[in-house]
Design a protein around this motif. Structure first.
Motif, short mmCIF file in Angstrom:
data_model
loop_
_atom_site.label_atom_id
_atom_site.label_comp_id
_atom_site.label_asym_id
_atom_site.label_seq_id
_atom_site.Cartn_x
_atom_site.Cartn_y
_atom_site.Cartn_z
N GLN A 80 -64.46 0.12 158.79
CA GLN A 80 -63.25 -0.25 158.04
C GLN A 80 -63.21 0.37 156.64
OE1 GLN A 80 -62.39 -4.54 158.25
NE2 GLN A 80 -63.71 -4.68 160.05
N VAL A 81 -64.32 0.95 156.22
CA VAL A 81 -64.40 1.58 154.90
C VAL A 81 -64.62 3.08 155.11
CG1 VAL A 81 -65.64 1.72 152.71
CG2 VAL A 81 -65.32 -0.50 153.83
N THR A 82 -63.63 3.88 154.81
CA THR A 82 -63.70 5.32 155.02
C THR A 82 -64.19 6.05 153.78
OG1 THR A 82 -61.43 5.75 154.28
CG2 THR A 82 -61.74 5.11 156.60
N GLU A 83 -64.59 7.30 153.98
CA GLU A 83 -64.99 8.13 152.84
C GLU A 83 -63.82 8.33 151.90
OE1 GLU A 83 -68.07 9.22 152.02
OE2 GLU A 83 -68.62 7.88 153.67
N GLU A 84 -62.61 8.37 152.47
CA GLU A 84 -61.42 8.51 151.64
C GLU A 84 -61.25 7.30 150.72
OE1 GLU A 84 -61.54 9.06 154.86
OE2 GLU A 84 -61.23 11.24 154.91
N ASP A 85 -61.55 6.11 151.24
CA ASP A 85 -61.48 4.90 150.42
C ASP A 85 -62.46 4.98 149.25
OD1 ASP A 85 -59.63 3.76 152.16
OD2 ASP A 85 -61.19 2.85 153.40
N VAL A 86 -63.68 5.42 149.55
CA VAL A 86 -64.71 5.54 148.52
C VAL A 86 -64.31 6.56 147.48
CG1 VAL A 86 -67.11 6.18 148.06
CG2 VAL A 86 -66.55 4.84 150.10
N ASP A 87 -63.87 7.73 147.93
CA ASP A 87 -63.49 8.80 147.00
C ASP A 87 -62.32 8.38 146.11
OD1 ASP A 87 -65.46 10.42 148.02
OD2 ASP A 87 -64.14 11.51 149.39
N ALA A 88 -61.37 7.64 146.69
CA ALA A 88 -60.21 7.21 145.91
C ALA A 88 -60.62 6.25 144.80
CB ALA A 88 -59.18 6.54 146.83
N LEU A 89 -61.53 5.32 145.11
CA LEU A 89 -61.97 4.36 144.10
C LEU A 89 -62.82 5.04 143.03
CD1 LEU A 89 -61.91 1.50 143.13
CD2 LEU A 89 -63.81 0.96 144.66
N VAL A 90 -63.66 5.97 143.45
CA VAL A 90 -64.46 6.73 142.47
C VAL A 90 -63.53 7.52 141.56
CG1 VAL A 90 -66.09 8.63 142.18
CG2 VAL A 90 -66.52 6.88 143.91
N GLN A 91 -62.48 8.11 142.13
CA GLN A 91 -61.55 8.90 141.33
C GLN A 91 -60.83 8.03 140.30
OE1 GLN A 91 -61.31 12.32 141.51
NE2 GLN A 91 -60.16 12.00 139.60
N GLU A 92 -60.55 6.78 140.66
CA GLU A 92 -59.94 5.87 139.70
C GLU A 92 -60.86 5.68 138.49
OE1 GLU A 92 -58.68 2.12 141.22
OE2 GLU A 92 -57.62 2.98 142.93
N ASN A 93 -62.15 5.57 138.75
CA ASN A 93 -63.10 5.43 137.66
C ASN A 93 -63.22 6.71 136.84
OD1 ASN A 93 -64.51 2.67 137.89
ND2 ASN A 93 -64.58 3.40 139.99
N VAL A 94 -63.15 7.84 137.52
CA VAL A 94 -63.19 9.13 136.82
C VAL A 94 -61.99 9.24 135.88
CG1 VAL A 94 -63.00 11.62 137.10
CG2 VAL A 94 -64.50 10.31 138.62
N ASP A 95 -60.82 8.90 136.38
CA ASP A 95 -59.61 8.97 135.56
C ASP A 95 -59.69 8.00 134.38
OD1 ASP A 95 -58.66 10.82 137.35
OD2 ASP A 95 -57.45 9.39 138.48
N SER A 96 -60.21 6.81 134.63
CA SER A 96 -60.32 5.81 133.56
C SER A 96 -61.27 6.27 132.46
CB SER A 96 -60.80 4.48 134.13
OG SER A 96 -59.87 3.95 135.05
#
Length: 321
Positions: free
Chosen positions: A69-85
């Protein structure tokens, strides 16, 4: 926890390779003698074994149950949110280096967080009614930028330069004293009424439309702000916002440590965890609330207590009579 887990995995690989005798391979030596891998293992096991095993068990049962239920795309998207922040990849890499982490370790911990979120969702049994109620209270986040200075006169001079065409982002870098946001071009994101920013800041920001900045300095306990409104989205319908509503609602549940613990306990109880090493049964303490999974004595069996001296004397006296 992830640092401990990674270290344990690397250490296990070391132990399993190159063993030369019953004591294992030599890992260090001094004039006083040698330190062998088995000795090191036993010492680490006695100090950190239960905690490390607990971390491994939690990750494994969560991965087994929710991994698909947790895809690599989910992980990458959340990491990217932190990168942007953080103000971009370069700033984020600097932050990770300061924390002794890498992009790989942050992805591992992010995946674990998403797995825990799935457990929390199942434990809470998120209903449509709960989401609809949350929607009624929910407001979209606003994205602003600000320049913070100590002196009102300096703030007025900056506004004058902005009025003459100065670039807001460049002025942030040149003048803002807010070290927490300056690396991200002064960005501050908040939901109205969330207490993320001080009231003076929120009130002034709410009066702006997208592309506008405050024409007068905004005073707060931190100094004087010049605020720019980047994004001020309108609240959509429940159906339009449902995905974000569910995400926001689960994030609110994730702030409750007790809920997280109960959700993990729920999964663990249904995973038939058996610890073979009796010295490590304490690993269950933080998961199931019990230190041992060994067989318990039959509760129905009664155990007679040894009679007291007085009771013994009374029995003997009764027999004599």
């Amino acid at each position: 926890m992830k640092k401990i887990l990674t270290g344990a995995v690397l250490f296990s690989a070391l132990i399993l390779s190159g063993c030369t005798n019953d004591q294992g391979e030599t890992v260090a030596s001094t004039e006083a003698g040698k330190v062998y891998s088995t000795e090191l293992y036993e010492e680490m096991k006695s100090r950190y074994g239960a905690q490390t095993l607990q971390a491994i068990l939690i990750e494994e049962v969560l991965e087994h149950r929710y991994g698909d239920q947790v895809t690599e795309e989910d992980v990458d998207a959340l990491v990217q949110e932190n990168v942007d922040s953080a103000g971009g990849e370069e700033q984020f890499e600097m932050y990770l280096a300061a924390q002794g982490q890498t992009m790989d370790t942050i992805k591992e911990s992010t995946r674990l967080s998403l797995l825990i979120a799935e457990a929390v969702k199942e434990y809470d049994g998120v209903t449509e009614e709960e989401l609809e109620a949350h929607y009624e209270e929910w407001t979209p986040e606003l994205t602003t930028s600000h320049i913070l200075v100590e002196d009102e006169e300096e703030a007025e001079e900056i506004i004058a330069q902005l009025n003459d065409g100065a670039d807001f982002t460049e002025m942030v870098q040149e003048h803002s004293t807010d070290t927490g946001s300056v690396q991200n071009d002064g960005r501050v994101t908040f939901a109205p009424g969330s207490d993320t920013v001080v009231k003076e800041y929120e009130d002034a920001a709410m009066a702006l439309e997208e592309g506008e900045y405050t024409e007068e300095p905004v005073e707060s306990a931190f100094g004087y702000h010049i605020i720019y409104m980047n994004e001020k989205p309108e609240k959509g319908t429940y159906e339009e916002e449902k995905e974000q509503i569910e995400k926001d609602y689960v994030e609110s549940l994730m702030t409750d440590q007790e809920t997280i613990q109960e959700a993990i306990k729920m999964v663990a109880e249904e995973s038939n965890i058996i610890i073979e090493d009796e010295e490590l049964t304490a690993a269950l303490t933080g998961i199931l609330g019990t230190e041992s999974n060994s067989e318990e004595s039959d509760s129905d069996e009664s155990v007679e207590e040894e009679p007291t001296e007085e009771e013994t004397a009374e029995q003997e006296e009764s027999s004599a009579e």
